[in-house]
Design a protein around this motif. Structure first.
Motif, mmCIF file in Angstrom:
data_model
loop_
_atom_site.group_PDB
_atom_site.id
_atom_site.type_symbol
_atom_site.label_atom_id
_atom_site.label_comp_id
_atom_site.label_asym_id
_atom_site.label_seq_id
_atom_site.Cartn_x
_atom_site.Cartn_y
_atom_site.Cartn_z
ATOM 1 N N GLY A 120 0.815 -1.215 0.000
ATOM 2 C CA GLY A 120 0.000 0.000 0.000
ATOM 3 C C GLY A 120 0.845 1.260 0.000
ATOM 4 O O GLY A 120 0.572 2.214 -0.749
ATOM 5 N N PHE A 121 1.855 1.260 0.838
ATOM 6 C CA PHE A 121 2.752 2.415 0.914
ATOM 7 C C PHE A 121 3.427 2.663 -0.422
ATOM 8 O O PHE A 121 3.468 3.797 -0.924
ATOM 9 C CB PHE A 121 3.802 2.164 2.005
ATOM 10 N N LEU A 122 3.965 1.597 -1.053
ATOM 11 C CA LEU A 122 4.660 1.756 -2.334
ATOM 12 C C LEU A 122 3.712 2.202 -3.438
ATOM 13 O O LEU A 122 4.100 2.977 -4.321
ATOM 14 C CB LEU A 122 5.326 0.438 -2.737
ATOM 15 N N TYR A 123 2.479 1.702 -3.404
ATOM 16 C CA TYR A 123 1.511 2.065 -4.438
ATOM 17 C C TYR A 123 1.314 3.579 -4.498
ATOM 18 O O TYR A 123 1.394 4.186 -5.568
ATOM 19 C CB TYR A 123 0.182 1.363 -4.184
ATOM 20 N N TYR A 124 1.063 4.185 -3.357
ATOM 21 C CA TYR A 124 0.805 5.627 -3.346
ATOM 22 C C TYR A 124 2.089 6.439 -3.542
ATOM 23 O O TYR A 124 2.071 7.499 -4.161
ATOM 24 C CB TYR A 124 0.099 6.023 -2.050
ATOM 25 N N GLN A 125 3.207 5.945 -3.021
ATOM 26 C CA GLN A 125 4.473 6.657 -3.218
ATOM 27 C C GLN A 125 4.968 6.579 -4.659
ATOM 28 O O GLN A 125 5.785 7.393 -5.078
ATOM 29 C CB GLN A 125 5.550 6.103 -2.280
ATOM 30 N N SER A 126 4.464 5.603 -5.414
ATOM 31 C CA SER A 126 4.879 5.453 -6.809
ATOM 32 C C SER A 126 4.134 6.403 -7.734
ATOM 33 O O SER A 126 4.597 6.681 -8.841
ATOM 34 C CB SER A 126 4.634 4.004 -7.277
ATOM 35 N N ALA A 172 13.942 -8.117 -6.946
ATOM 36 C CA ALA A 172 13.575 -6.923 -7.720
ATOM 37 C C ALA A 172 12.630 -6.029 -6.926
ATOM 38 O O ALA A 172 12.714 -4.795 -6.984
ATOM 39 C CB ALA A 172 12.932 -7.346 -9.038
ATOM 40 N N TYR A 173 11.725 -6.629 -6.174
ATOM 41 C CA TYR A 173 10.783 -5.863 -5.353
ATOM 42 C C TYR A 173 11.530 -5.066 -4.292
ATOM 43 O O TYR A 173 11.245 -3.877 -4.063
ATOM 44 C CB TYR A 173 9.783 -6.811 -4.706
ATOM 45 N N ALA A 177 11.653 -1.057 -3.861
ATOM 46 C CA ALA A 177 11.284 -0.394 -2.610
ATOM 47 C C ALA A 177 12.388 0.545 -2.143
ATOM 48 O O ALA A 177 12.122 1.661 -1.672
ATOM 49 C CB ALA A 177 10.978 -1.438 -1.536
ATOM 50 N N ALA A 178 13.626 0.114 -2.291
ATOM 51 C CA ALA A 178 14.757 0.965 -1.898
ATOM 52 C C ALA A 178 14.778 2.232 -2.731
ATOM 53 O O ALA A 178 15.031 3.339 -2.218
ATOM 54 C CB ALA A 178 16.068 0.188 -2.058
ATOM 55 N N ARG A 179 14.521 2.106 -4.029
ATOM 56 C CA ARG A 179 14.545 3.285 -4.911
ATOM 57 C C ARG A 179 13.437 4.272 -4.548
ATOM 58 O O ARG A 179 13.642 5.484 -4.609
ATOM 59 C CB ARG A 179 14.397 2.829 -6.366
ATOM 60 N N ILE A 180 12.274 3.766 -4.159
ATOM 61 C CA ILE A 180 11.156 4.644 -3.823
ATOM 62 C C ILE A 180 11.373 5.322 -2.480
ATOM 63 O O ILE A 180 11.111 6.518 -2.314
ATOM 64 C CB ILE A 180 9.836 3.842 -3.814
ATOM 65 N N LEU A 185 19.646 4.116 -0.852
ATOM 66 C CA LEU A 185 19.608 2.719 -0.416
ATOM 67 C C LEU A 185 19.944 1.754 -1.552
ATOM 68 O O LEU A 185 20.296 0.600 -1.314
ATOM 69 C CB LEU A 185 18.217 2.368 0.118
ATOM 70 N N CYS A 186 19.812 2.219 -2.793
ATOM 71 C CA CYS A 186 19.991 1.326 -3.942
ATOM 72 C C CYS A 186 21.368 0.678 -3.951
ATOM 73 O O CYS A 186 21.512 -0.504 -4.255
ATOM 74 C CB CYS A 186 19.765 2.093 -5.249
ATOM 75 N N SER A 187 22.401 1.453 -3.617
ATOM 76 C CA SER A 187 23.750 0.893 -3.611
ATOM 77 C C SER A 187 23.906 -0.148 -2.511
ATOM 78 O O SER A 187 24.636 -1.124 -2.667
ATOM 79 C CB SER A 187 24.786 2.006 -3.427
ATOM 80 N N ALA A 188 23.195 0.038 -1.411
ATOM 81 C CA ALA A 188 23.304 -0.899 -0.292
ATOM 82 C C ALA A 188 22.676 -2.251 -0.627
ATOM 83 O O ALA A 188 23.207 -3.298 -0.257
ATOM 84 C CB ALA A 188 22.645 -0.312 0.956
#
Length: 366
Positions: A120-126, A172-173, A177-180, A185-188
């Motif tokens: 839910g969080f990712l849906y709205y943040q996307s 991939a998920y 999530a890290a990118r959003i 965080l992506c490098s981590a």
């Protein structure tokens, strides 16, 4: 007389009406032709050819364009792949199979719960229209969850076949999530857990090809003077060849070789510190778990030495990247029955020297 006059008037009027109609049709035809030419110049043929009528309106043809963020939502949030658990183990013992299956099931169940919290969080943040600025505490909370989930997925990487679709979808998920949440965080989450932390994967270096400057470098200059090597292989002839290298003095002075035919025996000796090898040469396909299993177990136990695969597999970039992510430091291509080549020992030793040359050149550490 009156009738004659009316007839004359009608006869005169008829050509005029016909001429007017003809002029009207000609002007309409000219307009249609002009409009068609203009449309064909302004609109690509494929759009005109596939044009459709909807509610009395002419609409361009082709599939409607989907916004990039909706593609991400479809790919990551609305897509569910059931876990399959395709193991990488080679001829595992029943205990090994149960253990890896239990790890996989536990991690994928944890990922399922992770998705429930994130979807839910990712849906709205996307969605740009719904996205909001996160507070420092909220960003930190989500970041911790993402890092913890990524850690669990990375721990089972050496034991799961690289084409396990559910595992790849989970990774991939987490990356999405890290990118959003925070692009930093992506490098981590993109750095494999068991890979050398300061090393960048390069195909030629991973497969230990001769460096370009090798001719100007003295053989063995970059290699350690004291080196303990553990060799794991189920071919007795190959193990005998390694022992023969040591017995006839082909190995550099100060180097020692210990041979193993069973993965569990090697794992036990290393984890219990009965042996402390600096370098492990392991076959990929060996009964009792295989090279990936050995590498994963030793890396999970904190082994910091070098692990190099010794295999007849083709040197494919995709395989090299998978091995690198699973904790291998390199691979030596060993053609079938290479051990019967008179120069076999020198070829293997050269590859070992190449590894230490690259390690010193780039400052690889574990």
């Amino acid at each position: 007389m009156k009738t004659i006059v009316v007839s004359l008037i009608l006869c005169a009027a008829l050509p005029s009406a016909a001429q007017g109609n003809l002029a009207k049709k000609a002007s309409e035809g000219a307009f249609s032709k002009s409009a068609e030419q203009i449309l064909r110049q302004a609109v690509p043929n494929n759009i005109l050819r596939n044009a459709r009528v909807a509610q009395g309106k002419i609409l361009p043809g082709g599939s409607p364009t989907t916004a990039p963020y909706m593609q991400d939502i479809e790919r990551h949030i609305f897509r569910h792949v059931p876990p399959r658990g395709i193991s990488r183990l080679e001829a595992p013992t029943p205990a090994q199979a149960r253990q890896v299956s239990a790890w996989y099931t536990q991690v994928m169940n944890n990922f399922k719960q992770f998705r429930k919290e994130m979807d839910g969080f990712l849906y709205y943040q996307s969605k740009p229209s719904e996205k909001r600025v996160l507070s420092v505490s909220e960003r930190g909370m989500w970041a911790r969850k993402i890092v913890q989930m990524n850690f669990q997925l990375e721990k089972i990487r050496p034991f799961i076949f690289s084409k396990d679709e559910a595992y790849q979808a989970a990774c991939a998920y987490v990356a999405y999530a890290a990118r959003i949440v925070d692009p930093l965080l992506c490098s981590a989450v993109s750095l494999p857990l068991y890979a050398s932390p300061n090393r960048v994967y390069k195909q030629s270096e991973f497969f230990l090809h001769a460096p370009r400057a090798w001719r100007t470098v003295r053989l063995g200059k970059n290699s350690p003077q004291q080196l303990t090597i553990a060799v794991l292989n189920d071919e007795p002839e190959l193990l005998d060849n390694f022992l023969w290298l040591q017995q006839n003095g082909t190995l550099p002075k100060g180097w020692q070789v210990f041979c193993y035919a069973e993965p569990e025996k090697l794992i036990q000796d290393v984890t219990r510190q009965i042996q402390k090898p600096d370098l492990i040469l392991t076959d990929i396909i060996v009964p009792g778990g295989g090279g990936y299993y050995v590498t994963g177990m030793l890396r999970a136990a904190g082994y910091q030495g070098a692990i190099v695969g010794l295999s007849a597999f083709t040197e494919k970039d995709s395989m090299g990247r998978n091995m690198f992510a699973a904790g291998f430091d390199g691979m030596i291509y060993s053609a079938l029955e290479l051990e019967y080549d008179p120069q076999w020992g020198n070829k293997i030793l050269d590859k070992i020297h190449y590894y230490f040359y690259y390690r010193r050149l780039h400052g690889w550490q574990r």
